[in-house]
Design a protein around this motif. Structure first.
Motif, PDB file in Angstrom:
ATOM      1  N   ARG A  52       0.836  -1.216   0.000  1.00 17.10           N
ATOM      2  CA  ARG A  52       0.000   0.000   0.000  1.00 17.10           C
ATOM      3  C   ARG A  52       0.865   1.259   0.000  1.00 17.10           C
ATOM      4  N   ALA A  80      -5.249  -7.241  12.074  1.00 14.77           N
ATOM      5  CA  ALA A  80      -5.243  -6.529  10.792  1.00 14.77           C
ATOM      6  C   ALA A  80      -5.433  -7.454   9.607  1.00 14.77           C
ATOM      7  N   SER A  81      -5.208  -8.759   9.805  1.00 13.44           N
ATOM      8  CA  SER A  81      -5.208  -9.702   8.687  1.00 13.44           C
ATOM      9  C   SER A  81      -6.180 -10.841   8.952  1.00 13.44           C
ATOM     10  N   ARG A 108     -13.558  -6.756   4.715  1.00  8.01           N
ATOM     11  CA  ARG A 108     -13.049  -5.383   4.616  1.00  8.01           C
ATOM     12  C   ARG A 108     -13.851  -4.440   5.511  1.00  8.01           C
ATOM     13  N   ALA A 123      -7.342  -5.212   7.076  1.00  6.12           N
ATOM     14  CA  ALA A 123      -6.633  -4.484   6.023  1.00  6.12           C
ATOM     15  C   ALA A 123      -6.240  -5.364   4.857  1.00  6.12           C
ATOM     16  N   GLN A 124      -6.137  -6.673   5.078  1.00  5.43           N
ATOM     17  CA  GLN A 124      -5.793  -7.615   4.018  1.00  5.43           C
ATOM     18  C   GLN A 124      -6.231  -9.008   4.454  1.00  5.43           C
TER      19      GLN A 124
END
Length: 266
Positions: free
Chosen positions: A56, A169-170, A187, A192-193
């Motif tokens: 990103r 975050a994942s 999402r 974030a991923q």
């Protein structure tokens, strides 16, 4: 220019796996050999969050990045994986199925083998291991009604945040299955991923919510592991798996359409 990165997908690391996970397990000795090979060949393991941030526009990745990921949260990740990660100074990501972990949120009888408890998860996190989400009960997310899908994703995130003090975050899709709706829910929940399977190298041209991984299993010998880590003949290596996956995908889509038709009273 960003290059493709191998994301290695492990499950259990144990001497004596339960029959249900034997094929997707590796022995502690084999895992140690894998990690030492990565070290000898100059790879630098990074977390899934670090990869996502780099792609990103964040801090660049090291010259030979690799991701070491574990699905479900089996106890061997603490007992056998953590010591070798400490020895080599390696990072990894563990995607936990919150309803399978030992503790107050455990679903009785759901786990396939002995799982981590939350004290062990906190120890992993304290050593720099990223803890990601893997749903609460490990269903095929793309087969669920919208309300159940949101529950599986959001409740998993809520439990991890409560137990560790920070939100994950994942995310990793159980069985690797997702569709547009699943990715949108992940999402919207604030991840974030996320990673799937695909048995290909991860590439920045892929959606950050559909990053590919390669499967490491009990039948993966050291020579094959080296090829996977270095991105050599990956598609050929998993050609048979890919054919089976495509066939099963047709069956699963048909089942989903039948369930939707039944729900609509057709």
């Amino acid at each position: 220019m960003h290059r493709a990165v191998p994301i290695l997908m492990y499950h259990a690391v144990t001497h004596s796996p339960a029959p249900a996970i034997r094929a997707l397990s590796v022995s502690p000795d084999a895992f140690a050999d894998h990690m030492r090979l990565l070290d000898e060949r100059g790879f630098t393991p990074v977390t899934t969050a670090r990869l996502g941030a780099a792609w990103r526009g964040g801090p660049p990745l090291p010259p030979r990045p690799v991701l070491i990921t574990f699905d479900d949260g089996y106890r061997g990740v603490h007992d056998h994986v953590l010591p070798i990660l400490r020895e080599l100074g390696f990072k990894a990501t563990v995607f936990v199925t919150t309803g399978w972990l030992r503790g107050p949120n455990q679903i009785d009888g759901a786990a396939l083998d002995t799982m981590l408890d939350w004290e062990e998860v906190r120890e992993l996190a304290a050593q720099g291991t990223e803890i990601g989400g893997h749903s609460h009960s490990h269903p095929q997310l793309d087969q669920l009604p919208a309300s159940e899908l949101r529950y599986e994703v959001e409740y998993c995130k809520e439990i991890i945040a409560e137990r560790l003090g920070s939100a994950p975050a994942s995310f990793a899709y159980p069985y690797g299955y997702s569709n547009r709706q699943v990715r949108q829910v992940v999402r919207a929940a604030g991840f974030a991923q996320s990673v799937a399977v695909g048995n290909e190298l991860a590439d920045p041209r892929q959606s950050p919510f559909a990053l590919r991984r390669v499967t490491v299993r009990r039948s993966t010998d050291l020579e094959e592991f080296a090829r996977l880590a270095e991105g050599r003949a990956v598609r050929l290596n998993f050609a048979a798996d890919r054919a089976l996956t495509k066939g099963y995908a047709i069956v699963r889509r048909s089942r989903r359409l039948l369930r939707k038709a039944a729900g609509a009273g057709l």
